[in-house]
Design a protein around this motif. Structure first.
Motif, mmCIF file in Angstrom:
data_model
loop_
_atom_site.group_PDB
_atom_site.id
_atom_site.type_symbol
_atom_site.label_atom_id
_atom_site.label_comp_id
_atom_site.label_asym_id
_atom_site.label_seq_id
_atom_site.Cartn_x
_atom_site.Cartn_y
_atom_site.Cartn_z
ATOM 1 N N TYR A 51 -4.577 -0.378 -2.213
ATOM 2 C CA TYR A 51 -5.653 -0.642 -1.362
ATOM 3 C C TYR A 51 -6.619 -1.549 -1.806
ATOM 4 O O TYR A 51 -6.871 -2.529 -0.927
ATOM 5 C CB TYR A 51 -5.796 0.352 -0.237
ATOM 6 C CG TYR A 51 -6.630 0.174 0.491
ATOM 7 C CD1 TYR A 51 -6.184 -0.048 2.298
ATOM 8 C CD2 TYR A 51 -8.150 0.395 0.777
ATOM 9 C CE1 TYR A 51 -7.369 -0.333 3.054
ATOM 10 C CE2 TYR A 51 -8.992 0.499 1.577
ATOM 11 C CZ TYR A 51 -8.432 0.358 3.011
ATOM 12 O OH TYR A 51 -9.781 -0.411 4.334
ATOM 13 N N GLU A 54 -6.359 -5.248 -2.616
ATOM 14 C CA GLU A 54 -5.578 -5.747 -1.544
ATOM 15 C C GLU A 54 -7.083 -6.146 -0.953
ATOM 16 O O GLU A 54 -7.124 -7.129 -0.003
ATOM 17 C CB GLU A 54 -5.055 -4.993 -0.274
ATOM 18 C CG GLU A 54 -3.418 -5.017 -1.238
ATOM 19 C CD GLU A 54 -2.661 -6.281 -1.488
ATOM 20 O OE1 GLU A 54 -2.885 -7.685 -1.386
ATOM 21 O OE2 GLU A 54 -1.717 -6.553 -2.112
ATOM 22 N N GLU A 79 -3.107 -17.713 3.059
ATOM 23 C CA GLU A 79 -1.819 -17.901 2.685
ATOM 24 C C GLU A 79 -2.064 -16.436 2.687
ATOM 25 O O GLU A 79 -1.531 -15.100 2.793
ATOM 26 C CB GLU A 79 -0.739 -18.546 1.685
ATOM 27 C CG GLU A 79 -0.380 -19.443 2.903
ATOM 28 C CD GLU A 79 0.877 -20.588 2.034
ATOM 29 O OE1 GLU A 79 0.892 -20.231 1.375
ATOM 30 O OE2 GLU A 79 1.017 -21.390 3.022
ATOM 31 N N ASN A 82 -3.910 -13.207 4.362
ATOM 32 C CA ASN A 82 -3.292 -13.276 5.870
ATOM 33 C C ASN A 82 -2.005 -12.028 4.562
ATOM 34 O O ASN A 82 -2.150 -11.109 6.041
ATOM 35 C CB ASN A 82 -2.572 -14.328 6.261
ATOM 36 C CG ASN A 82 -3.387 -15.328 7.098
ATOM 37 O OD1 ASN A 82 -4.395 -15.148 7.587
ATOM 38 N ND2 ASN A 82 -2.971 -16.555 7.242
ATOM 39 N N GLU A 83 -1.606 -12.415 3.941
ATOM 40 C CA GLU A 83 -0.378 -11.397 3.707
ATOM 41 C C GLU A 83 -1.215 -10.398 2.711
ATOM 42 O O GLU A 83 -1.584 -9.201 3.407
ATOM 43 C CB GLU A 83 0.340 -12.048 1.558
ATOM 44 C CG GLU A 83 0.877 -11.645 1.218
ATOM 45 C CD GLU A 83 1.870 -12.349 0.478
ATOM 46 O OE1 GLU A 83 1.973 -11.525 -1.008
ATOM 47 O OE2 GLU A 83 2.049 -13.080 -0.099
ATOM 48 N N SER A 84 -2.705 -10.573 2.149
ATOM 49 C CA SER A 84 -3.486 -9.371 1.967
ATOM 50 C C SER A 84 -3.299 -8.401 2.810
ATOM 51 O O SER A 84 -3.395 -6.813 3.039
ATOM 52 C CB SER A 84 -4.440 -9.827 1.042
ATOM 53 O OG SER A 84 -4.011 -10.055 -0.478
ATOM 54 N N LYS A 85 -4.192 -8.697 3.940
ATOM 55 C CA LYS A 85 -4.315 -8.048 5.665
ATOM 56 C C LYS A 85 -3.154 -7.955 5.882
ATOM 57 O O LYS A 85 -3.262 -6.213 6.717
ATOM 58 C CB LYS A 85 -5.212 -9.654 6.796
ATOM 59 C CG LYS A 85 -6.035 -9.714 6.434
ATOM 60 C CD LYS A 85 -6.932 -11.150 7.447
ATOM 61 C CE LYS A 85 -8.177 -10.893 7.204
ATOM 62 N NZ LYS A 85 -8.696 -11.889 8.305
ATOM 63 N N ASN A 86 -1.880 -7.994 5.963
ATOM 64 C CA ASN A 86 -1.015 -7.236 6.308
ATOM 65 C C ASN A 86 -0.815 -6.322 5.619
ATOM 66 O O ASN A 86 -0.744 -4.952 5.946
ATOM 67 C CB ASN A 86 0.155 -8.169 6.134
ATOM 68 C CG ASN A 86 0.700 -9.404 7.573
ATOM 69 O OD1 ASN A 86 -0.442 -9.206 8.482
ATOM 70 N ND2 ASN A 86 1.151 -10.460 7.346
ATOM 71 N N LYS A 87 -0.258 -6.082 4.352
ATOM 72 C CA LYS A 87 -0.546 -5.274 3.064
ATOM 73 C C LYS A 87 -1.692 -3.983 3.138
ATOM 74 O O LYS A 87 -1.240 -3.346 3.484
ATOM 75 C CB LYS A 87 -0.191 -5.499 2.084
ATOM 76 C CG LYS A 87 0.982 -6.258 1.191
ATOM 77 C CD LYS A 87 0.422 -7.088 0.592
ATOM 78 C CE LYS A 87 1.862 -7.859 -0.214
ATOM 79 N NZ LYS A 87 1.096 -7.790 -1.992
ATOM 80 N N GLU A 89 -3.207 -2.604 6.579
ATOM 81 C CA GLU A 89 -2.597 -2.610 7.752
ATOM 82 C C GLU A 89 -1.361 -1.758 7.183
ATOM 83 O O GLU A 89 -1.802 0.296 7.597
ATOM 84 C CB GLU A 89 -2.408 -3.649 8.166
ATOM 85 C CG GLU A 89 -2.748 -4.011 9.217
ATOM 86 C CD GLU A 89 -2.828 -4.895 10.494
ATOM 87 O OE1 GLU A 89 -1.527 -5.174 10.806
ATOM 88 O OE2 GLU A 89 -3.581 -5.935 10.370
ATOM 89 N N GLU A 90 -0.982 -1.858 6.492
ATOM 90 C CA GLU A 90 0.659 -1.449 5.750
ATOM 91 C C GLU A 90 -0.021 -0.022 5.079
ATOM 92 O O GLU A 90 0.279 0.879 4.843
ATOM 93 C CB GLU A 90 1.241 -1.843 4.953
ATOM 94 C CG GLU A 90 2.002 -2.393 6.273
ATOM 95 C CD GLU A 90 2.674 -3.169 5.525
ATOM 96 O OE1 GLU A 90 3.573 -2.565 3.876
ATOM 97 O OE2 GLU A 90 3.954 -4.921 5.934
#
Length: 358
Positions: A51, A54, A79, A82-87, A89-90
């Motif tokens: 976490y 990211e 890009e 955005n990929e890190s933001k999604n990760k 959240e997960e």
């Protein structure tokens, strides 16, 4: 949440320092305790470190966007951000689940007790099928299966059977199986082709250690007798059966599955300890009735939890309204999909309760 995670990270680093000390391995008990704590914390720390990584990637990407004029570099930074933001959240969702209070019994072995309910011989036949289902599932997990107590009928059914499943985290998974299981099918003995409904009850109890339950010798009566029965899946090959009677609760345990009186006595006491421990757990659950009702898999054992419908080839778990059309696979031990869905629903319910409380 993040203050708690930072505290855990510091504690984890202290643990690792302690484990690296040359003298720690000389104290087997302390070493084992530290190793268990390290093993329990490792998934949380690994997820938290991921976490943080990211979050750093997001900051680095923002810095590039603020400083970089090259459009191609800016696009790559967007890009990656955005990929890190999604990760992130997960990983936040995963951390919330990892930080949920653990059931202290989750890592224990379990004793499962199946009893035929309404439906006579048909219920006993279904009890034997569910017993085989759990045996197949346990074998797929690499767990050891040990029969503790069994009462059979002559046509291959079981009035009751108790067995131990030994394996890491057995209780954390199997606890969702407690309750009433219902079967709907046309019995082989039914000439009219009518569908009958029969039931069995399943009780899943964490194995109790001697330190968990103290049994007073004066509260116990021990009888030794010749084994009896029809043979079959719980073949009786011994004349050293043991019956324990626990006066305060009226619990009677009869063990005859082993060839020696000593082994049968040990099994009987293990089953008695587990039943007494389970009684205490049930009292605690009753005292926390409201919390229990809000969770999946920890309800009353009189609750109908699942239906196995043979004409339609379906299995329905009523707690989470899940229906699967693969009855034969499930009866052959393929129950992981059901268990995973129950675990996910239970975690979601607990997270919802935490959000409401905060």
């Amino acid at each position: 949440m993040f203050d708690k995670l930072e505290d855990l990270l510091m504690h984890y680093q202290e643990l690792m320092n302690n484990l690296s000390e040359p003298d720690v391995s000389k104290d087997a008990k302390r070493f084992q305790s530290l190793m268990k704590e390290q093993s329990d914390l490792a998934p949380i720390i690994e997820t938290y470190n991921e976490y943080k990584k990211e979050k750093e990637n997001i900051e680095d990407s923002l810095a590039i966007l603020n400083e970089e004029s090259d459009e191609e570099m800016r696009q790559l930074a967007k890009e990656e951000m955005n990929e890190s933001k999604n990760k992130v959240e997960e990983l936040e969702d995963r951390l919330k689940i990892l930080l949920l209070p653990k059931d202290p019994n989750d890592e224990k072995n379990v004793i499962v007790e199946i009893r035929a309910g309404a439906g006579g011989d048909e219920a006993a036949l279904f009890a034997a099928e569910i017993y085989r289902m759990y045996v197949h599932y346990a074998e797929s997990r690499g767990w050891k299966v040990e029969t503790m107590e069994c009462e059979e009928i002559g046509i291959g059914g079981m009035k009751s059977v108790s067995f131990m499943l030994s394996g890491k985290g057995a209780y954390s998974v199997m606890k969702y199986e407690s309750g009433v299981h219902r079967v709907q099918r046309v019995p082989e003995t039914e000439s009219g082709g009518r569908i009958h409904t029969s039931t069995i009850t399943v009780a899943v109890m964490p194995e109790a250690e001697e330190v968990d339950v103290e049994i007073n010798d004066n509260d116990i009566r021990i009888d030794v007798m010749r084994a009896s029965g029809n043979g079959g899946q719980c073949v009786n090959t011994t004349d050293s059966a043991v019956r324990l009677t626990h006066y305060p609760t009226g619990i009677v345990i009869y063990s005859q599955t082993e060839k020696s009186q000593i082994q049968n006595k040990a099994k009987a006491f293990a089953l008695l300890r587990t039943k007494l421990y389970d009684l205490e757990m049930q009292k605690q659950h009753d005292a926390e009735a409201e919390q229990r009702r809000s969770q999946v898999g920890t309800g009353d054992r009189s609750e109908k939890i699942r239906t196995y419908n043979f004409p339609q080839g379906r299995v329905t778990d009523h707690r989470i309204k899940l229906t699967l059309y693969k009855l034969n696979d499930i009866l052959n031990g393929d129950i992981q999909e059901i268990l995973d869905a129950l675990i996910a629903a239970d975690q979601a319910a607990k997270l919802s309760n935490l959000d409401e409380a905060s």
